[in-house]
Design a protein around this motif. Structure first.
Motif, PDB file in Angstrom:
ATOM      1  N   ARG A   1       0.765  -1.007   0.046  1.00  0.00           N
ATOM      2  CA  ARG A   1       0.026  -0.051   0.070  1.00  0.00           C
ATOM      3  C   ARG A   1       0.892   1.360  -0.027  1.00  0.00           C
ATOM      4  O   ARG A   1       1.773   1.365   1.055  1.00  0.00           O
TER       5      ARG A   1
ATOM      6  N   GLU B   1      -2.853   8.856   2.628  1.00  0.00           N
ATOM      7  CA  GLU B   1      -4.134   8.260   2.174  1.00  0.00           C
ATOM      8  C   GLU B   1      -5.191   9.291   1.381  1.00  0.00           C
ATOM      9  O   GLU B   1      -5.784   8.928   0.337  1.00  0.00           O
TER      10      GLU B   1
ATOM     11  N   ILE C   1      -5.697  -6.720  13.229  1.00  0.00           N
ATOM     12  CA  ILE C   1      -6.296  -5.407  13.027  1.00  0.00           C
ATOM     13  C   ILE C   1      -6.632  -4.955  11.637  1.00  0.00           C
ATOM     14  O   ILE C   1      -7.369  -4.010  11.282  1.00  0.00           O
TER      15      ILE C   1
ATOM     16  N   VAL D   1      -7.435  -7.065   8.463  1.00  0.00           N
ATOM     17  CA  VAL D   1      -7.541  -8.344   7.764  1.00  0.00           C
ATOM     18  C   VAL D   1      -8.370  -8.527   6.562  1.00  0.00           C
ATOM     19  O   VAL D   1      -9.002  -7.201   6.090  1.00  0.00           O
TER      20      VAL D   1
ATOM     21  N   GLN E   1     -18.041  -6.379  11.019  1.00  0.00           N
ATOM     22  CA  GLN E   1     -18.592  -5.046  11.343  1.00  0.00           C
ATOM     23  C   GLN E   1     -20.045  -5.172  12.191  1.00  0.00           C
ATOM     24  O   GLN E   1     -20.925  -5.960  11.913  1.00  0.00           O
TER      25      GLN E   1
ATOM     26  N   GLU F   1      -7.681   3.072  14.016  1.00  0.00           N
ATOM     27  CA  GLU F   1      -9.215   3.374  13.913  1.00  0.00           C
ATOM     28  C   GLU F   1     -10.068   2.306  14.320  1.00  0.00           C
ATOM     29  O   GLU F   1      -9.917   1.074  13.780  1.00  0.00           O
TER      30      GLU F   1
ATOM     31  N   THR G   1     -13.614   2.514  15.026  1.00  0.00           N
ATOM     32  CA  THR G   1     -15.001   2.937  14.574  1.00  0.00           C
ATOM     33  C   THR G   1     -15.085   4.210  13.525  1.00  0.00           C
ATOM     34  O   THR G   1     -14.274   5.210  13.941  1.00  0.00           O
TER      35      THR G   1
HETATM   36  P1  ATP Z   1      -8.818   1.888   7.349  1.00  0.00           P
HETATM   37  O1  ATP Z   1      -8.534   3.299   7.035  1.00  0.00           O
HETATM   38  O2  ATP Z   1      -7.976   1.433   8.346  1.00  0.00           O
HETATM   39  O3  ATP Z   1      -8.759   1.108   6.179  1.00  0.00           O
HETATM   40  P2  ATP Z   1     -11.622   2.372   6.839  1.00  0.00           P
HETATM   41  O4  ATP Z   1     -11.647   3.977   7.292  1.00  0.00           O
HETATM   42  O5  ATP Z   1     -11.576   2.034   5.338  1.00  0.00           O
HETATM   43  O6  ATP Z   1     -10.485   1.570   7.799  1.00  0.00           O
HETATM   44  P3  ATP Z   1     -14.258   2.037   7.610  1.00  0.00           P
HETATM   45  O7  ATP Z   1     -14.676   1.753   6.184  1.00  0.00           O
HETATM   46  O8  ATP Z   1     -14.802   3.200   7.998  1.00  0.00           O
HETATM   47  O9  ATP Z   1     -12.845   1.700   7.551  1.00  0.00           O
HETATM   48  O10 ATP Z   1     -14.771   0.719   8.224  1.00  0.00           O
HETATM   49  C1  ATP Z   1     -15.577   0.937   9.545  1.00  0.00           C
HETATM   50  C2  ATP Z   1     -14.664  -0.165  10.471  1.00  0.00           C
HETATM   51  O11 ATP Z   1     -14.534  -1.466   9.969  1.00  0.00           O
HETATM   52  C3  ATP Z   1     -13.412   0.477  10.937  1.00  0.00           C
HETATM   53  O12 ATP Z   1     -13.461   1.465  11.893  1.00  0.00           O
HETATM   54  C4  ATP Z   1     -12.631  -0.842  11.278  1.00  0.00           C
HETATM   55  O13 ATP Z   1     -12.850  -1.008  12.638  1.00  0.00           O
HETATM   56  C5  ATP Z   1     -13.506  -1.782  10.410  1.00  0.00           C
HETATM   57  N1  ATP Z   1     -12.242  -2.465   9.417  1.00  0.00           N
HETATM   58  C6  ATP Z   1     -12.122  -1.646   8.096  1.00  0.00           C
HETATM   59  N2  ATP Z   1     -11.453  -2.443   7.269  1.00  0.00           N
HETATM   60  C7  ATP Z   1     -10.837  -3.216   8.447  1.00  0.00           C
HETATM   61  C8  ATP Z   1     -10.057  -4.488   7.981  1.00  0.00           C
HETATM   62  N3  ATP Z   1      -9.516  -4.500   6.772  1.00  0.00           N
HETATM   63  N4  ATP Z   1      -9.742  -5.355   9.085  1.00  0.00           N
HETATM   64  C9  ATP Z   1     -10.174  -5.108  10.090  1.00  0.00           C
HETATM   65  N5  ATP Z   1     -11.283  -4.156  10.384  1.00  0.00           N
HETATM   66  C10 ATP Z   1     -11.716  -3.402   9.508  1.00  0.00           C
END
Ligand code: ATP
Length: 569
Positions: A94, A109, A205, A207, A212, A321, A323
């Protein structure tokens, strides 16, 4: 500490990589017996706070959805991460993470691809796997959705949902019926989401398959207000969006009420759920000194969000992050309204009928002549929609519309365009949506990390998880001092009795009693009950509390209620 925790998680059955017998596959994890119980308890607690206490309802939708859903939602076009591939070992990385991990820049990002490519060259970043320089390598968008074929052949592409939310939005026409067409109402869902992450990392963290817990609260933005008074005194730590690239960042300790008054949190609804969230994280044992809310920068927001905050927890010096809180406005429902044949609106009844101007066209366009063929009805419909949305389009001699994929220029005089005053009893509106979106795995990891501790007991180091009794995988360990003279039978009977009261109980008679306490301390069991000789005489047991290691003698008959009370706090 991550290393120790991950080792403990593996050894004691919290979580471990899946399919290890075949070499394992990155980004897929198994929750073992302790982990699955902990996860279920966190989900139950979430359900209680975000659903039951708020009066919302839960659904369970499929994890595979057809392609048109994601065309409409925008995920096919925009649900991308930035990928850079190593020319030497072929490993994908990434690109924004490479920059954030190796420089002081925190928001890569949010940057455009070209800028990210330039930064990789400027900082001379290398492949983390084989050290080959990555300067000059193309940075590309990579869509995170897993694609599949629905049924034989390739005629019906489908995708594993990248968020549980779409499973709620798509069913809105049925859900609004269930809600008797009344706003506001909230729908929750706890389920699996899939993202083909470029580089999964930090154990559970990041995956590729995760759980969700999402709430979609449908509101009328003009008339519905959240019960802010319930959370206005809740104290929060806000991390400034503007100053966040300073070395120390800019922290603000305030209350939800003040943050709304000062305009720091733009949406009252988002503020309300930040307050609810704050109380919940605290309740399940997130360390409040290692927790904050951070507002997204404009460029960082998801394609659907107009105000977005993240709940973040500190783990090993990094902010993770856990939530996302998003004001999704009418984005999703409008899209599905437009792309599907269903009605995603709600009828908003006026208090009193209103006289309004209504623009109409002649619905019968057959006089347009044979050159328009069977498209006449579609053209009429498109003209009517245009008249309602933008009457100025009819100001000139010709009006241009798209119908059935073609563009038509129609003389305005032929359309029968007119504006008249009519009495309306209400209007159709597309509801707005406010969404707390929780990653259960990340919350689980956070409570484990924040509960992990070592101390010294009788000259020995003990590892303990000081998990909140509400979510601890096991509530009580029941032991006989020794499995003889009836102590074993009594202890097994007590275990059975406690289980019949719905408590999660483990029975253990192996090894010395100190070892058995340690074993339970290490998996976070808050209470241990021991049957000894004295107890056989007077129907009592010792009850030990994990963190203080204090023991009290209690009557066997009192145990179920006492432990149930201690568990619920
Ligand atoms: P990140 O920036 O860490 O990739 P995101 O902003 O894309 O996360 P959201 O789309 O807001 O995440 O998803 C809501 C929640 O789902 C996140 O706060 C996180 O707790 C969880 N989440 C998102 N992607 C993953 C992942 N690949 N593995 C585990 N949990 C995830």
């Amino acid at each position: 500490m991550t290393g120790e925790l991950v080792e403990l998680a593996k050894r004691r059955g919290f979580f471990f990589q899946s399919s290890e017998a075949y070499g394992g596959v990155s980004g897929f994890y198994v929750y073992g017996p302790q982990g699955a119980a902990l996860k279920r308890n966190i989900e139950d607690s979430w359900r209680d706070r975000f659903q039951v206490q708020e009066g919302h309802r839960e659904i369970e939708a499929p994890t595979v959805m057809p392609e048109p859903v994601f065309e409409a939602s925008g995920h096919l076009d925009t649900f991308d991460d930035m990928l850079v591939e190593c020319p030497e070992c072929g490993e994908s990385h990434r690109a924004d993470h490479l920059i954030e991990d190796n420089t002081d820049i925190e928001d890569a990002e949010a940057m455009p691809l070209s800028e990210v490519g330039d930064l990789i060259a400027e900082y001379d970043l290398h492949c983390p796997s084989c050290e080959t320089p990555l300067a000059g390598e193309p940075v590309e968008d990579f869509n995170l959705m897993f694609e599949t074929d629905i049924g034989p052949g390739s005629g019906h592409p489908g995708y594993l949902r990248p968020e549980t939310a779409q499973g709620i939005f798509v069913e809105f026409p049925r859900l609004k019926e269930y809600a008797r067409n009344q706003l506001p109402f909230g729908i929750t869902q706890i389920g699996t989401a899939y993202r083909n992450e470029i580089s999964p990392r930090k154990s559970i963290i990041r995956v590729r398959e995760f759980t969700q817990a999402e709430l979609e609260h449908f509101i009328d933005p003009e008339t519905d207000e959240p019960p802010l008074h319930r959370v206005e005194d809740v104290e929060v730590t806000l991390y400034s969006a503007v100053e966040q690239n300073d070395d120390d960042g800019d922290y603000l300790r305030t209350t939800i009420g003040e943050a709304v008054e000062e305009g720091i949190i733009a949406s009252d609804w988002v503020a309300y759920y930040l307050g609810v969230g704050q109380e919940w994280y605290e309740r399940i044992g997130v360390d409040m000194d290692r927790f904050r809310f951070r507002q997204h920068l404009a460029g960082e927001r998801a394609h659907y969000a107009s105000d977005c905050w993240d709940a973040e927890a500190e783990i090993d010096g990094d902010w993770i992050e856990i939530t996302g809180y998003a004001y999704r406005s009418d984005y999703d429902l409008s899209k599905h309204d437009k792309y599907s044949d269903e009605d995603f609106t709600i009828f908003r009844q006026y208090d009193e009928p209103k006289v309004v101007e209504r623009a109409t066209v002649d619905p019968d366009m057959s006089y347009l002549g044979p050159e328009f063929g069977g498209a006449a009805a579609d053209i009429a419909e498109a003209l009517q929609t245009l008249a309602e949305r933008d009457r100025t389009a009819f100001d000139g001699d010709v009006v241009t519309v798209e119908a059935d994929g073609d563009t038509y220029a129609i003389p305005v005089e032929k359309t029968g365009f007119s504006v008249e005053e009519v009495k309306e009893s209400g209007e159709h509106i597309v509801p707005h949506v406010v969404e707390p979106s929780i990653g259960i795995g990340r919350v689980l990891y956070t409570v484990l990390d924040h509960a992990y501790d070592t101390d010294e007991i009788e000259g020995e180091t003990r590892t303990r998880l000081s998990l909140d009794p509400e979510i601890a995988p096991t509530t009580v360990g029941v032991f006989p001092l020794m499995d003889k003279d009836g102590m074993g039978e009594t202890a097994r009977d007590i275990a059975a009795e406690l289980r019949s009261h719905g408590l999660d109980v483990v029975y253990d008679d192996s090894g010395n009693i100190g070892r058995r306490y340690r074993r339970q301390d290490e998996v976070g069991t808050p209470f241990c009950v021991t049957v000894d000789y004295e107890g056989l005489e007077d129907d009592t047991v010792t009850l030990r509390e994990r963190d203080s290691t204090e023991q009290v003698r209690v009557a066997v008959d009192d145990l179920p209620n006492l432990i149930a009370d201690l568990r619920s706090g």
